[in-house]
Design a protein around this motif. Structure first.
Motif, PDB file in Angstrom:
ATOM      1  N   ARG A  51      -0.090  14.594   1.817  1.00 44.15           N
ATOM      2  CA  ARG A  51       0.162  13.700   2.941  1.00 44.15           C
ATOM      3  C   ARG A  51      -0.086  14.452   4.244  1.00 44.15           C
ATOM      4  O   ARG A  51       0.165  15.660   4.340  1.00 44.15           O
ATOM      5  CB  ARG A  51       1.602  13.178   2.912  1.00 44.15           C
ATOM      6  CG  ARG A  51       1.950  12.428   1.629  1.00 44.15           C
ATOM      7  CD  ARG A  51       3.411  11.967   1.612  1.00 44.15           C
ATOM      8  NE  ARG A  51       3.724  11.114   2.763  1.00 44.15           N
ATOM      9  CZ  ARG A  51       3.366   9.841   2.864  1.00 44.15           C
ATOM     10  NH1 ARG A  51       2.685   9.267   1.871  1.00 44.15           N
ATOM     11  NH2 ARG A  51       3.666   9.134   3.930  1.00 44.15           N
ATOM     12  N   ASP A 103      -1.676   8.940   1.657  1.00 43.43           N
ATOM     13  CA  ASP A 103      -1.110   8.193   2.784  1.00 43.43           C
ATOM     14  C   ASP A 103      -2.196   7.669   3.706  1.00 43.43           C
ATOM     15  O   ASP A 103      -1.945   7.414   4.890  1.00 43.43           O
ATOM     16  CB  ASP A 103      -0.148   9.083   3.583  1.00 43.43           C
ATOM     17  CG  ASP A 103      -0.850  10.309   4.172  1.00 43.43           C
ATOM     18  OD1 ASP A 103      -1.942  10.683   3.673  1.00 43.43           O
ATOM     19  OD2 ASP A 103      -0.317  10.894   5.134  1.00 43.43           O
ATOM     20  N   GLN A 138       0.691   0.258  -0.224  1.00 38.28           N
ATOM     21  CA  GLN A 138      -0.446   0.073   0.670  1.00 38.28           C
ATOM     22  C   GLN A 138      -0.452  -1.351   1.223  1.00 38.28           C
ATOM     23  O   GLN A 138      -0.708  -1.579   2.409  1.00 38.28           O
ATOM     24  CB  GLN A 138      -1.746   0.359  -0.085  1.00 38.28           C
ATOM     25  CG  GLN A 138      -1.920   1.811  -0.482  1.00 38.28           C
ATOM     26  CD  GLN A 138      -3.094   2.022  -1.414  1.00 38.28           C
ATOM     27  OE1 GLN A 138      -3.845   1.097  -1.720  1.00 38.28           O
ATOM     28  NE2 GLN A 138      -3.267   3.253  -1.893  1.00 38.28           N
ATOM     29  N   ASN A 169       2.081  -2.032   3.825  1.00 36.89           N
ATOM     30  CA  ASN A 169       1.713  -1.376   5.083  1.00 36.89           C
ATOM     31  C   ASN A 169       0.403  -1.893   5.670  1.00 36.89           C
ATOM     32  O   ASN A 169      -0.180  -1.245   6.534  1.00 36.89           O
ATOM     33  CB  ASN A 169       1.641   0.132   4.879  1.00 36.89           C
ATOM     34  CG  ASN A 169       3.011   0.780   4.837  1.00 36.89           C
ATOM     35  OD1 ASN A 169       3.586   1.114   5.868  1.00 36.89           O
ATOM     36  ND2 ASN A 169       3.566   0.939   3.638  1.00 36.89           N
ATOM     37  N   ARG A 193       7.516   5.172   3.193  1.00 35.60           N
ATOM     38  CA  ARG A 193       6.349   6.004   3.473  1.00 35.60           C
ATOM     39  C   ARG A 193       5.598   5.475   4.681  1.00 35.60           C
ATOM     40  O   ARG A 193       5.532   4.274   4.918  1.00 35.60           O
ATOM     41  CB  ARG A 193       5.412   6.040   2.274  1.00 35.60           C
ATOM     42  CG  ARG A 193       6.064   6.504   0.976  1.00 35.60           C
ATOM     43  CD  ARG A 193       5.049   6.606  -0.133  1.00 35.60           C
ATOM     44  NE  ARG A 193       4.095   7.664   0.113  1.00 35.60           N
ATOM     45  CZ  ARG A 193       2.987   7.851  -0.608  1.00 35.60           C
ATOM     46  NH1 ARG A 193       2.688   7.032  -1.584  1.00 35.60           N
ATOM     47  NH2 ARG A 193       2.178   8.847  -0.335  1.00 35.60           N
ATOM     48  N   SER A 194       5.062   6.384   5.437  1.00 34.11           N
ATOM     49  CA  SER A 194       4.193   6.001   6.546  1.00 34.11           C
ATOM     50  C   SER A 194       2.755   6.305   6.154  1.00 34.11           C
ATOM     51  O   SER A 194       2.490   7.190   5.336  1.00 34.11           O
ATOM     52  CB  SER A 194       4.571   6.773   7.818  1.00 34.11           C
ATOM     53  OG  SER A 194       4.456   8.169   7.589  1.00 34.11           O
ATOM     54  N   PHE A 195       1.840   5.553   6.743  1.00 35.19           N
ATOM     55  CA  PHE A 195       0.427   5.703   6.396  1.00 35.19           C
ATOM     56  C   PHE A 195      -0.392   5.972   7.650  1.00 35.19           C
ATOM     57  O   PHE A 195      -0.141   5.413   8.721  1.00 35.19           O
ATOM     58  CB  PHE A 195      -0.094   4.435   5.716  1.00 35.19           C
ATOM     59  CG  PHE A 195       0.306   4.305   4.279  1.00 35.19           C
ATOM     60  CD1 PHE A 195      -0.590   4.614   3.265  1.00 35.19           C
ATOM     61  CD2 PHE A 195       1.574   3.889   3.923  1.00 35.19           C
ATOM     62  CE1 PHE A 195      -0.239   4.503   1.929  1.00 35.19           C
ATOM     63  CE2 PHE A 195       1.946   3.772   2.599  1.00 35.19           C
ATOM     64  CZ  PHE A 195       1.042   4.079   1.591  1.00 35.19           C
TER      65      PHE A 195
END
Length: 641
Positions: free
Chosen positions: A137, A153, A184, A187, A291-293
């Motif tokens: 990541r 990510d 995914q 997000n 989680r951030s992407f």
């Protein structure tokens, strides 16, 4: 305009195991064909540059270098192409090897995503060569002199197309309990690509297809899947080259398995539809993700086509497959029947009153009541069916009404309303020779008054007969046939009413009843409020006045179900009905639909209770909350534009 459609493709190239030069040439060839077909995104199988079945050759420097040279050649020879290309290849990063999907466009690398879940069971032994990318990541790598995002990510966003976003996962990633594509999607990814090498076993392709359809439905996304073909090594396994494109649970395209010819399947996915689904789905609007992407950006040319690579169903409420249609009809009939049974149980009443016109709607409602009474063990004689001939009643419809009531063994009553209506005309000072809305609505309200008063006298319920299409158009008399004590057809569109009656004739009722039901099916749709012609036949035909119901049901479906703009509905209708109705006819009735739909909301705001049976309901207590004074001009302006 592209109306939110994006053309995607899944490729299954010919290959030679461990021959990167040959494989690269085949990939480039398919990329150029995809460009010729105006494809905007094309995905290749897992490890397509090297082949999936290289085994310990993955650890050879020659194969690793060959893969990088192949990537460089693909970048160079696709520099003039507009489509996004997603290929599978091994990448060595910090002395660890990863099974990656690499995205590129117009000769530029966009990013690389490593496989998260590495299978190491049964026939799979990938951990011998590859590492999981789960911990990768916020990393960048240098690949062919380009610094690109690398990790699980990474999402990819087309900034010039309203944030169109895609993600990718690799083979086994889909088969785990919580696939990366789920996060995914939450997000922002509406396109999900899977680079796969899934071998063939007896029955596996069916499970694979159902899993892909389910994931696309759960994620409200388009899922594009490409798997290695039979050119892979067959030392112990056989690969079938299974490629699929699924949109929100529906399969748009699928390859031929076990074909040694290269394949490219393409389909147009409706991004606007998917986004609309997400706007309504609290799983997206209130989803929390840990989680951030990162998003790698790119630009892409809009799809420019007059003909979509997908079927646009002219009758979206009615399954085209006869077997599926029969199953659907049986289920809807059961929902209607169950709803009425619950209402009868709750009220403790055993009597129903219904007006029978000899038309489709009242026929279906009577069939539902009869079935409900049979299921509850109630006497059908407690069903009080009333036929009320008026100024426009034909001998055919009156005869069908009386015969149907006789065969259904209900209590029958015939009340001629003409004299009462003439007296009412006199009372309110209306000329009976003027066939206007007053002339028509007096009859509808007279009939409703009789039904309501009879129900009060008997201590029963008035069962409404109006359908979903009539509610959408406001084709009902306010406080006339618009009103009842329970409305069993309120969730059934007109195009489906016909099939429900046909299904009941074929599968539920005896031959004698079937004959009269078929006669009713052959009768033109009419409110029968204007006088008959000289031959005593129906003169007032609904579809001559408001337009074809099959068009209106199509408009209703796409507007309410998917929030489609009128210009898009017009485009889709031309795709669906191009051989049947001219563009000017479709345009005319779409404008009429919009005007009526907006102006008639006040009738829908005070509907009686009735069961929802499909994906669309216009109940003000359920699916559709619309102000009665909403202005249609914005929708009409979009259509003019």
């Amino acid at each position: 305009m592209n109306f939110g459609f994006v053309r995607v493709a899944a490729a299954v190239p010919a290959l030679k195991v461990a021959n990167c030069e040959y494989n690269t040439g085949e990939i480039i060839k398919i990329c150029k064909e995809a460009e010729r077909q105006r494809v905007q995104f094309v995905v290749f199988p897992e490890l397509a540059v090297t082949a999936y079945s290289c085994g310990d050759l993955f650890l050879q420097k020659s194969l690793q270098d060959g893969a990088i040279k192949g990537l460089e050649r693909i970048l160079t020879e696709t520099e003039s192409l507009d489509c996004v290309i997603i290929i599978g290849m091994p990448l060595v990063v910090n002395n660890r090897m990863y099974n990656c999907g690499v995205a590129m466009k117009s000769g530029k690398l966009l990013g690389a995503v490593p496989k998260s879940f590495i299978p190491n069971y049964s026939e799979f032994y990938e951990r011998r060569w590859f590492c999981s990318g789960l911990d990768k990541r916020n990393e960048t790598i240098n690949l062919l002199g380009n610094s690109i995002p690398f990790g699980t990510d990474v999402l990819f966003e087309a900034e010039n197309m309203g944030g169109l976003c895609f993600g990718m996962e690799i083979c086994e990633d889909l088969w785990v309990p919580a696939p990366p594509s789920s996060e995914q999607a939450v997000n922002g990814a509406v396109l999900l690509f899977n680079l796969s090498a899934s071998n063939e076993l007896v029955g596996k392709h069916e499970y694979r297809e159902s899993m892909i359809n389910m994931q696309s439905a759960k994620c409200a996304a388009a899922y594009v899947y490409s798997s290695s073909g039979p050119h892979e090594s067959t030392t112990d396994l056989v690969f079938g080259g299974h490629a699929l494109i699924s949109e929100y649970g529906s399969l748009l395209a699928q390859s031929r398995r076990f074909s040694f010819e290269e394949q490219l399947i393409a389909g147009d996915v409706d991004i606007e539809r998917l986004i609309n689904e997400r706007l309504k789905n609290s799983g997206f609007t209130h989803a929390a993700t840990g989680r951030s992407f990162r998003k790698a950006s790119f630009d892409i040319k809009e799809l420019d086509t007059d003909k979509l690579l997908r079927k646009t169903d002219p009758h979206p409420f009615v399954p085209s497959n006869p077997e599926a249609r029969n199953v659907r009809c049986e289920e809807i009939f059961s929902i209607q029947t169950s709803g009425l049974m619950k209402r009868l149980r709750h009220t403790g009443l055993d009597k129903c009153v219904i007006g029978i016109s000899g038309g489709l709607d009242s026929t279906l409602a009577l069939l539902v009541i009869a079935k409900a009474y049979d299921s509850l063990g109630l006497d059908r004689r407690n069903i009080h069916a009333v036929t009320m001939p008026g100024f426009g009643t034909s001998s055919n419809t009156l005869g069908n009404s009386l015969e149907l009531m006789r065969l259904m063994e209900v209590t029958t009553c015939q009340i001629d309303i003409r004299e009462a209506c003439l007296k009412h005309f006199e009372d309110i000072g209306h000329d009976a020779g003027i066939y206007d809305v007053t002339y028509e609505n007096v009859q509808a309200r007279e009939r409703t008054q009789i039904l309501m008063d009879k129900a009060n006298k008997l201590g029963g319920l008035v069962i409404g007969t109006g359908d979903l299409s009539e509610l959408a158009l406001g084709w009902c008399t306010y406080n006339g046939d618009h009103m009842s004590m329970y409305a069993v057809n309120t969730g059934v569109p007109k195009t489906l009413v016909r099939y429900l009656v046909q299904w009941a004739a074929d599968h539920v009722f005896a031959e004698e009843t079937r004959k009269v039901l078929l006669s009713i099916l052959d009768t033109p749709i009419s409110p029968e409020l204007l006088p008959t012609d000289e031959a005593g036949e129906i003169a007032q035909k609904t579809e001559d006045i408001v337009g074809p119901y099959e068009l209106h049901d199509f408009f209703l479906y796409h507007m309410v179900r998917y929030g489609a703009a009128p210009s898009k509905i017009l485009f889709l209708a031309r795709q669906a009905f191009g051989g049947k109705y001219g563009e000017d006819i479709i345009d005319k009735w779409l404008k009429a639909f919009l005007r009526r739909f907006f102006s008639q909301q006040f009738k829908r705001s005070c509907l009686p209770d009735g069961p929802k049976v499909g994906s669309i309901s216009l109940s003000p207590r359920g699916d559709w909350r619309m102000p009665s004074d909403a202005d249609a001009r914005g929708w009409l302006a979009d259509l003019e534009k």
